[in-house]
Write a protein that holds these residues in place. Structure first.
Motif, short mmCIF file in Angstrom:
data_model
loop_
_atom_site.label_atom_id
_atom_site.label_comp_id
_atom_site.label_asym_id
_atom_site.label_seq_id
_atom_site.Cartn_x
_atom_site.Cartn_y
_atom_site.Cartn_z
N THR A 112 35.63 47.71 96.89
CA THR A 112 36.08 47.60 95.51
C THR A 112 35.50 46.72 94.55
OG1 THR A 112 37.61 45.59 95.90
CG2 THR A 112 38.75 47.46 96.45
N ILE A 113 35.50 46.84 93.37
CA ILE A 113 34.53 46.03 92.34
C ILE A 113 34.79 44.59 92.62
CG2 ILE A 113 34.23 45.46 89.96
CD1 ILE A 113 34.98 48.58 89.33
N SER A 114 35.99 44.28 93.11
CA SER A 114 36.34 42.91 93.16
C SER A 114 35.61 42.34 94.48
CB SER A 114 37.95 42.52 93.60
OG SER A 114 38.82 42.81 92.38
N ASP A 115 35.39 43.14 95.40
CA ASP A 115 34.74 42.82 96.73
C ASP A 115 33.35 42.51 96.24
OD1 ASP A 115 37.04 42.83 98.14
OD2 ASP A 115 36.80 44.94 98.91
N ILE A 116 32.82 43.52 95.57
CA ILE A 116 31.66 43.53 95.20
C ILE A 116 31.08 42.07 94.35
CG2 ILE A 116 29.62 44.66 94.01
CD1 ILE A 116 30.93 47.25 94.63
N LYS A 117 31.96 41.93 93.37
CA LYS A 117 31.72 40.80 92.73
C LYS A 117 31.78 39.49 93.22
CE LYS A 117 34.08 38.28 88.96
NZ LYS A 117 35.11 38.21 87.98
N LEU A 118 32.82 39.34 94.36
CA LEU A 118 32.57 38.23 95.37
C LEU A 118 31.15 37.97 96.03
CD1 LEU A 118 34.55 35.93 96.31
CD2 LEU A 118 35.38 37.36 97.86
N GLU A 119 30.72 39.36 96.49
CA GLU A 119 29.66 39.27 97.05
C GLU A 119 28.43 38.84 96.36
OE1 GLU A 119 28.53 42.61 100.04
OE2 GLU A 119 29.52 43.57 98.42
N PHE A 120 28.39 38.99 95.09
CA PHE A 120 27.22 38.53 94.31
C PHE A 120 27.54 36.97 94.02
CE2 PHE A 120 26.47 42.80 92.82
CZ PHE A 120 24.81 43.03 92.71
N LYS B 119 28.40 48.54 87.20
CA LYS B 119 27.19 48.45 86.18
C LYS B 119 27.00 47.11 85.75
CE LYS B 119 26.47 53.51 85.68
NZ LYS B 119 26.18 54.61 84.60
N LYS B 120 28.07 46.55 85.21
CA LYS B 120 28.28 45.26 84.37
C LYS B 120 27.98 44.35 85.40
CE LYS B 120 31.85 46.67 81.02
NZ LYS B 120 33.28 46.29 80.54
N LEU B 121 28.27 44.21 86.61
CA LEU B 121 27.75 43.47 87.56
C LEU B 121 26.27 43.37 87.62
CD1 LEU B 121 30.59 43.57 90.27
CD2 LEU B 121 30.17 41.49 88.83
N LEU B 122 25.79 44.51 87.77
CA LEU B 122 24.55 44.63 88.24
C LEU B 122 23.51 44.06 86.85
CD1 LEU B 122 23.87 48.20 89.66
CD2 LEU B 122 23.94 46.06 90.80
N TYR B 123 24.20 44.40 85.84
CA TYR B 123 23.42 43.94 84.37
C TYR B 123 23.38 42.38 84.47
CZ TYR B 123 22.42 43.05 79.60
OH TYR B 123 21.86 42.56 78.35
N LYS B 124 24.90 41.72 84.92
CA LYS B 124 24.73 40.06 84.68
C LYS B 124 23.98 39.57 85.70
CE LYS B 124 28.08 36.59 85.92
NZ LYS B 124 29.60 36.74 86.10
N TYR B 125 23.85 40.40 86.89
CA TYR B 125 23.08 39.75 88.11
C TYR B 125 21.60 39.90 88.12
CZ TYR B 125 27.27 37.47 89.71
OH TYR B 125 28.46 36.57 89.74
N ASN B 126 21.30 40.93 87.19
CA ASN B 126 19.68 41.27 86.96
C ASN B 126 19.27 40.16 86.16
OD1 ASN B 126 18.18 43.35 88.33
ND2 ASN B 126 19.89 44.85 87.55
N LYS B 127 20.02 40.01 85.10
CA LYS B 127 19.69 38.90 84.09
C LYS B 127 19.59 37.53 84.68
CE LYS B 127 19.43 40.74 79.61
NZ LYS B 127 18.46 40.48 78.99
N LYS B 128 20.60 37.11 85.73
CA LYS B 128 20.54 35.84 86.55
C LYS B 128 19.13 35.73 87.03
CE LYS B 128 23.47 33.05 89.15
NZ LYS B 128 24.80 32.68 90.05
N GLN C 112 22.53 49.92 93.27
CA GLN C 112 22.04 50.37 91.96
C GLN C 112 22.31 51.90 91.56
OE1 GLN C 112 17.53 51.00 92.36
NE2 GLN C 112 17.73 51.33 94.66
N ASN C 113 22.71 52.63 92.75
CA ASN C 113 23.30 54.00 92.45
C ASN C 113 24.79 54.15 92.14
OD1 ASN C 113 20.54 54.96 92.58
ND2 ASN C 113 20.77 55.02 94.66
N ASP C 114 25.39 53.04 92.18
CA ASP C 114 26.78 53.04 91.97
C ASP C 114 27.18 53.32 90.46
OD1 ASP C 114 29.71 52.27 91.68
OD2 ASP C 114 29.52 51.33 93.75
N GLN C 115 27.92 54.32 90.21
CA GLN C 115 28.13 54.69 88.98
C GLN C 115 29.29 54.15 88.05
OE1 GLN C 115 25.82 56.46 87.17
NE2 GLN C 115 24.53 56.09 88.97
N ARG C 116 30.07 53.26 88.97
CA ARG C 116 31.22 52.77 88.35
C ARG C 116 30.90 51.72 87.30
NH1 ARG C 116 34.30 50.76 93.67
NH2 ARG C 116 32.35 50.47 94.14
N LEU C 117 31.65 51.82 86.17
CA LEU C 117 31.29 50.81 84.94
C LEU C 117 31.45 49.29 85.30
CD1 LEU C 117 30.88 50.56 82.02
CD2 LEU C 117 33.09 50.61 81.58
N GLY C 118 32.43 49.10 86.34
CA GLY C 118 32.55 47.48 86.61
C GLY C 118 31.37 47.05 87.33
#
Length: 251
Positions: free
Chosen positions: A4-12, A36-45, A28-34
């Motif tokens: 789930t997106i919540s699980d992935i968020k916790l991983e990050f 993608k938002k996490l990847l953008y946030k943590y790429n910035k970090k 990087q290939n996960d197409q879910r919007l949630g």
């Protein structure tokens, strides 16, 4: 089963920078919007971390330039300008093998960041020593000589003793160790920056304690500096036992 997106968020949230790189690659290939938002946030970090790492590496320019000296110490002081309290000096020998990010001139850091870095410096440095010269001694020998005295005392407390001193713009008299004065050194040298942070936190904490004894002067807020409120309190109550009498002549 797809995470789930919540699980992935916790991983990050629980990942260090090295693990974060792996997670960014894995999702990087996960197409879910949630996601993608996490990847953008943590790429910035991650980008911010890399940028800070480069900045911090530049702050070791002087330490690397004088690397033939085995033990290099950064030294700085705080408290030359206040009307009350001590002048406080700190000498720091950093461990080049232990990374400390966000080192900078203590005046450019928030109180929260200074406190965080203070703890990290105390944990990772090879040696840290703090010394002070009090208000009576300042009145006796003047602030510049009191400043030098505090720095000499801090240096003597170090173990091991340094072979080279990196100083913030001054040359300390009565010291036989080689010295390199660096203008704006607390913003250019990691060792001096570390010393400025520890000195600042130490003195600020002390002034908060003095505020409990002499609350009418607002030392917890002004740290002894001559703010409008502080000067008004001086005119109303007169000086406290920790005021520098030689600094009050023109008030």
């Amino acid at each position: 089963m797809e995470k789930t997106i919540s699980d992935i968020k916790l991983e990050f949230e629980n990942a260090d920078m090295n693990h974060m790189k792996i997670l960014l690659h894995d999702y990087q290939n996960d197409q879910r919007l949630g996601v993608k938002k996490l990847l953008y946030k943590y790429n910035k970090k991650l980008e911010a971390y890399r940028s800070e790492k480069k900045r911090t590496e530049k702050m070791f320019f002087y330490e690397k330039q004088y690397k033939t000296y085995r033990v290099i110490c950064g030294i700085d002081e705080v408290g030359r300008g206040p009307l009350a309290g001590p002048v406080t000096a700190c000498a720091v020998i950093l461990d080049p093998k232990k990374e400390i990010l966000y080192l900078n001139d203590s005046k450019k850091l928030s109180e929260k960041k200074r406190e965080e870095l203070y703890k990290e410096i105390m944990e990772k440095a090879i040696s840290v020593a703090v010394a002070e010269t009090d208000w009576n001694r300042i009145d006796e020998i003047n602030i510049l000589q009191a400043d030098y005295e505090a720095m000499r005392k801090a240096i003597k407390k170090l173990s091991p003793q340094p072979e080279l001193l990196l100083n913030d713009a001054v040359t300390i008299p009565e010291i036989s160790i080689k010295q390199v004065p660096i203008i704006h050194g607390d913003a250019l040298s990691a060792s001096i920056a570390a010393a400025s942070i520890v000195a600042k936190v130490t003195r600020d904490r002390q002034m908060v304690e003095y505020d409990k004894k002499f609350p009418e002067y607002g030392f917890a807020a002004n740290k002894g500096y001559g703010t409008k409120e502080h000067i008004a309190a001086l005119k109303k109550y007169g000086p406290s036992p920790i005021h520098r009498k030689s600094f009050l002549k023109n008030l």
